[in-house]
Design a protein around this motif. Structure first.
Motif, PDB file in Angstrom:
ATOM      1  N   ASN A 103       0.823  -1.209   0.000  1.00 27.18           N
ATOM      2  CA  ASN A 103       0.000   0.000   0.000  1.00 27.18           C
ATOM      3  C   ASN A 103       0.860   1.263   0.000  1.00 27.18           C
ATOM      4  N   MET A 104       1.934   1.253   0.757  1.00 28.59           N
ATOM      5  CA  MET A 104       2.824   2.422   0.791  1.00 28.59           C
ATOM      6  C   MET A 104       3.517   2.623  -0.551  1.00 28.59           C
ATOM      7  N   VAL A 106       2.290   1.767  -3.474  1.00 25.76           N
ATOM      8  CA  VAL A 106       1.274   2.278  -4.393  1.00 25.76           C
ATOM      9  C   VAL A 106       0.988   3.751  -4.110  1.00 25.76           C
ATOM     10  N   LEU A 107       0.911   4.114  -2.834  1.00 25.82           N
ATOM     11  CA  LEU A 107       0.676   5.515  -2.490  1.00 25.82           C
ATOM     12  C   LEU A 107       1.816   6.420  -2.945  1.00 25.82           C
ATOM     13  N   GLU A 108       3.038   5.955  -2.797  1.00 28.66           N
ATOM     14  CA  GLU A 108       4.185   6.757  -3.258  1.00 28.66           C
ATOM     15  C   GLU A 108       4.175   6.901  -4.774  1.00 28.66           C
ATOM     16  N   ALA A 110       1.484   6.826  -6.640  1.00 32.08           N
ATOM     17  CA  ALA A 110       0.389   7.749  -6.929  1.00 32.08           C
ATOM     18  C   ALA A 110       0.803   9.186  -6.645  1.00 32.08           C
ATOM     19  N   SER A 111       1.493   9.395  -5.547  1.00 27.87           N
ATOM     20  CA  SER A 111       1.951  10.737  -5.183  1.00 27.87           C
ATOM     21  C   SER A 111       2.900  11.308  -6.233  1.00 27.87           C
TER      22      SER A 111
END
Length: 125
Positions: A103-104, A106-108, A110-111
């Motif tokens: 999840n981290m 994927v979030l990075e 996306a960011s």
């Protein structure tokens, strides 16, 4: 002169000292004492694969953005060089996936992608 020395030490000295600290003590990153003291720098990164020092890359990316904004005077070139830096960061992150949590990662991704889209969108105006 004092201000310039302070900025150089702060902007370049902190990422460099964090990198030296994490590389020098890479065998101690799993100890409780070291984690209590310096864990905020590497907890969450995949130390088993050797990415506990990834925060140094993040700091360097931020420093490079500051350098680009400070020393590149043409606004179009600022956006263009920042976009190139973001593409490099995005490709490197996609290749490495330094976090232990998917999840981290994927979030990075996306960011970085949204930041890149914002940079590219600003070229239109």
């Amino acid at each position: 002169i004092v201000g310039v020395i302070g900025v150089i030490c702060f902007v370049f000295g902190i990422p460099a000292s964090v990198g030296v600290l994490l590389i020098k003590f890479r065998r101690k990153v799993s100890s409780v004492r070291f984690r209590k003291k310096y864990g905020f720098l590497y907890v969450g990164y995949d130390a088993k694969r050797g990415w506990q020092f990834w925060e140094v890359f993040v700091m360097a990316r931020k420093v490079l953005v500051i350098v680009i904004v400070t020393f590149v005077t043409d606004p179009f070139m600022q956006v263009y060089t920042s976009a190139i830096l973001l593409v490099l960061a995005l490709v490197l992150h996609a290749h490495v996936f330094p976090f232990t949590s998917d999840n981290m990662n994927v979030l990075e991704m996306a960011s970085l992608s949204v930041t890149l889209a914002t940079q590219l969108g600003s070229m239109l105006y």
